[in-house]
Design a protein around this motif. Structure first.
Motif, PDB file in Angstrom:
ATOM      1  N   LYS A 155      -2.798  -9.732   7.211  1.00 39.67           N
ATOM      2  CA  LYS A 155      -3.254 -11.017   6.785  1.00 39.67           C
ATOM      3  C   LYS A 155      -2.435 -11.652   5.717  1.00 39.67           C
ATOM      4  O   LYS A 155      -2.510 -12.977   5.472  1.00 39.67           O
ATOM      5  N   GLU A 187       0.956  -1.279  -0.119  1.00 39.36           N
ATOM      6  CA  GLU A 187      -0.100  -0.078   0.101  1.00 39.36           C
ATOM      7  C   GLU A 187       0.687   1.154   0.112  1.00 39.36           C
ATOM      8  O   GLU A 187       1.916   1.315   0.859  1.00 39.36           O
ATOM      9  N   SER A 192      -4.354   3.497   7.483  1.00 38.26           N
ATOM     10  CA  SER A 192      -5.498   3.202   8.047  1.00 38.26           C
ATOM     11  C   SER A 192      -5.628   1.961   8.874  1.00 38.26           C
ATOM     12  O   SER A 192      -4.886   0.831   8.408  1.00 38.26           O
ATOM     13  N   LYS A 193      -6.576   1.796   9.834  1.00 42.55           N
ATOM     14  CA  LYS A 193      -6.817   0.446  10.476  1.00 42.55           C
ATOM     15  C   LYS A 193      -7.012  -0.644   9.672  1.00 42.55           C
ATOM     16  O   LYS A 193      -6.586  -1.885   9.504  1.00 42.55           O
ATOM     17  N   THR A 194      -7.965  -0.361   8.617  1.00 45.80           N
ATOM     18  CA  THR A 194      -8.379  -1.412   7.515  1.00 45.80           C
ATOM     19  C   THR A 194      -7.316  -1.977   6.622  1.00 45.80           C
ATOM     20  O   THR A 194      -7.195  -3.115   6.474  1.00 45.80           O
ATOM     21  N   LYS A 195      -6.626  -0.926   6.113  1.00 45.68           N
ATOM     22  CA  LYS A 195      -5.202  -1.216   5.080  1.00 45.68           C
ATOM     23  C   LYS A 195      -4.436  -2.192   6.029  1.00 45.68           C
ATOM     24  O   LYS A 195      -3.704  -3.172   5.611  1.00 45.68           O
ATOM     25  N   GLN A 196      -4.191  -1.708   7.247  1.00 49.08           N
ATOM     26  CA  GLN A 196      -3.179  -2.431   8.050  1.00 49.08           C
ATOM     27  C   GLN A 196      -3.496  -3.878   8.326  1.00 49.08           C
ATOM     28  O   GLN A 196      -2.812  -4.757   8.216  1.00 49.08           O
ATOM     29  N   LYS A 197      -4.712  -4.127   8.845  1.00 50.10           N
ATOM     30  CA  LYS A 197      -5.246  -5.399   8.886  1.00 50.10           C
ATOM     31  C   LYS A 197      -5.275  -6.230   7.627  1.00 50.10           C
ATOM     32  O   LYS A 197      -4.786  -7.557   7.675  1.00 50.10           O
ATOM     33  N   ARG A 198      -5.610  -5.774   6.283  1.00 50.15           N
ATOM     34  CA  ARG A 198      -5.389  -6.222   5.425  1.00 50.15           C
ATOM     35  C   ARG A 198      -3.971  -6.730   5.016  1.00 50.15           C
ATOM     36  O   ARG A 198      -3.734  -7.987   4.489  1.00 50.15           O
TER      37      ARG A 198
END
Length: 536
Positions: free
Chosen positions: A151, A130, A142-148
């Motif tokens: 994984k 990213e 962002s937290k969403t991109k970090q989680k993605r």
């Protein structure tokens, strides 16, 4: 409270410090115009620098901390130089940044200014990445991109953070992340030479190509021998210059901090090789002290020595004087001035040809025919010491400051919002620029309390005396005196002089200090001496 860069830039335009270039046509990115007050402020910064570089020492007595006494002379060299100058110095081949473009929104990025977070598996492969633009508030994903990304690493993998330039070097086969603006595809990073190209003569063919100088230093190096022969200087000595330079920055930004046209204040200090380390330490300390002596708090400055992997190929050592600009994130600093130990690189390259670093040793770059690939002038730039009968190439210490960056730093440092009583004694918010009196654009303001009873005439007399003394002075007779004080506080005037009814009786005036707000009375005949003493 943290200072707001938006407030500072708003004040700069409102009060005539800095305007966007070609403003009525929508402006031009990377170029700035200085208004009436900005012109005075920047001139005072240049004058203070020149006074320190040339006027604050003599060649008979060593300044405090210096290994020995030295001489300093000034030059003013051409903006367009012979094209071979830039070949020998390495600018033609090495003076570039890497950039990438978005195929969708057409945005252009310097690759070292695009942050990348990549999911790297245990096997060392990039599973996903990213791109994002660091901000002052939160240079993170962002937290969403970090989680993605988490994984994608798999067991034993990790998420790394780097910049786009380093990412493509470390993982050349990995797919590029998408544009941080719109999510479109990015082009492969490519080199972008930062020199502005122009042509000489009427035909303008390729053989007539020339460049606007990207730094003032080379003009001093190629005139080293001329200065040595014409000025009867001897080692150690310095050549200094103030002048315009031009760099075709990919992403100029942060007000006047990174511009395409800017002004430099540079010293090239020539010394014996065996004394160069001592001189390097001396100039590091002296240049840091110059900023604190002119009003910048030491708590907002750092002197950062470059790590080995940061050094240019010719550099023996480099230290940056950095300032805590308001547009940077907490704990970050931006470069004000660099002090570089350049060894004998510059004089050798202009004499012998372009130098390259081979196993820690600078050697002339050769072509396939065994001759210098980019030959220098062929002129000897050795120094002959008449006392020791030695011949050698001097080493160079280079303190290189930006007049625009220094002016911006002084403006940011001076900006404050506090409270002061108005003309009715009521406390009100006040914007004030606490410039050191030496660099304040206006040194004093003269007011008649009212526009009658002979006060304007007496105020005009004092104003004229200050002008004849060579001081930059303002005259203001419009509005309540409290409002006039506020106007002068907002532009950083250190002293206000008010002519009132008592002046015509006892010959005294009221002088008011910008910072303490204290008011006292002195004889009108002593105002010029008082202001001069305040400036120091």
């Amino acid at each position: 409270m943290p200072k707001s860069m938006d407030d500072i830039t708003s004040l700069a335009k409102r009060r005539g410090f800095v305007f966007q270039d070609s403003d009525i046509y929508g402006g031009q990115q990377g170029f700035w115009d200085y208004g009436p007050l900005g012109t005075l402020l920047k001139r005072n910064v240049r004058d203070a620098w020149w006074s320190d570089a040339v006027g604050s020492h003599n060649e008979l007595v060593a300044p405090a901390g210096a290994p020995e006494a030295f001489q300093m002379v000034g030059v003013e060299t051409a903006i367009i130089m012979h094209p071979r100058v830039w070949k020998s110095s390495g600018h033609y081949d090495l003076f570039h940044d890497f950039m990438a473009d978005c195929k969708g929104c057409k945005a252009r990025f310097r690759t070292d200014q695009v942050a990348v977070a990549a999911a790297v598996t245990a096997g060392g492969e990039v599973a996903a990445s990213e791109a994002f633009l660091p901000t002052d508030e939160a240079p993170t994903l962002s937290k969403t991109k970090q989680k993605r990304l988490d994984k994608k690493t798999g067991e034993g993998g990790e998420v790394i953070r780097t910049d786009l330039q380093s990412f493509t070097k470390q993982y050349p086969d990995a797919p590029l992340p998408n544009c941080p603006n719109c999510g479109g595809d990015l082009t492969e990073p490519r080199e972008f030479n930062l020199m502005f190209k122009t042509t000489l003569g009427a035909l303008g063919g390729e053989e007539d190509a020339a460049f606007l100088r990207p730094e003032t230093a080379q003009g001093m190096f190629v005139n080293y021998k001329n200065v040595l022969d014409s000025s009867r200087v001897k080692l150690p000595f310095g050549i200094c210059q103030v002048g315009k330079s031009f760099r075709n920055e990919i992403t100029p930004r942060n007000f006047t901090f990174r511009s395409r046209e800017f002004e430099q204040m540079e010293i090239e200090f020539f010394c014996r090789p065996d004394a160069s380390d001592q001189w390097y330490q001396y100039w590091r300390d002296r240049r840091f002290r110059w900023y604190t002596d002119h009003g910048i708090s030491e708590s907002n400055l750092i002197l950062r020595e470059h790590h080995q992997d940061e050094l240019a190929h010719y550099s023996v050592g480099t230290a940056d004087i950095e300032y805590k600009f308001p547009f940077l994130a907490e704990g970050e600093y931006g470069e004000l001035e660099g002090v570089a130990h350049r060894g004998d690189f510059d004089l050798r390259s202009h004499s012998e040809g372009k130098l390259v670093n081979r196993n820690g040793k600078l050697e002339v770059e050769l072509g396939e025919d065994g001759k210098p690939k980019h030959p220098g002038s062929g002129k000897s730039l050795d120094y002959f010491d008449a006392e020791t009968k030695e011949k050698f190439v001097p080493h160079v210490i280079e303190p290189s400051a930006g007049a625009d960056r220094a002016t911006l730093a002084f403006l940011c440092e001076a900006y404050e919002v506090d409270e002061a009583p108005d003309e009715h004694g009521k406390m009100q918010s006040r914007t004030v620029l606490r410039f050191h009196p030496r660099i304040a654009p206006v040194k004093a303001a003269v007011f008649p309390l009212v526009k009658k009873d002979g006060m304007p005439e007496k105020a005009a007399e004092i104003y004229g005396a200050l002008k004849r003394a060579g001081l930059e002075v303002a005259y203001d007779q419009q509005g309540a005196v409290g409002r006039r004080y506020r106007r002068q506080d907002e532009i950083g005037t250190p002293v206000c002089v008010t002519v009132d009814g008592d002046t015509l009786q006892d010959g005294t005036v009221t002088v008011r200090d910008r910072d303490t707000l204290e008011q006292s009375r002195i004889p009108a005949a002593e105002v010029t001496a008082f202001v001069r003493d305040k400036i120091g």
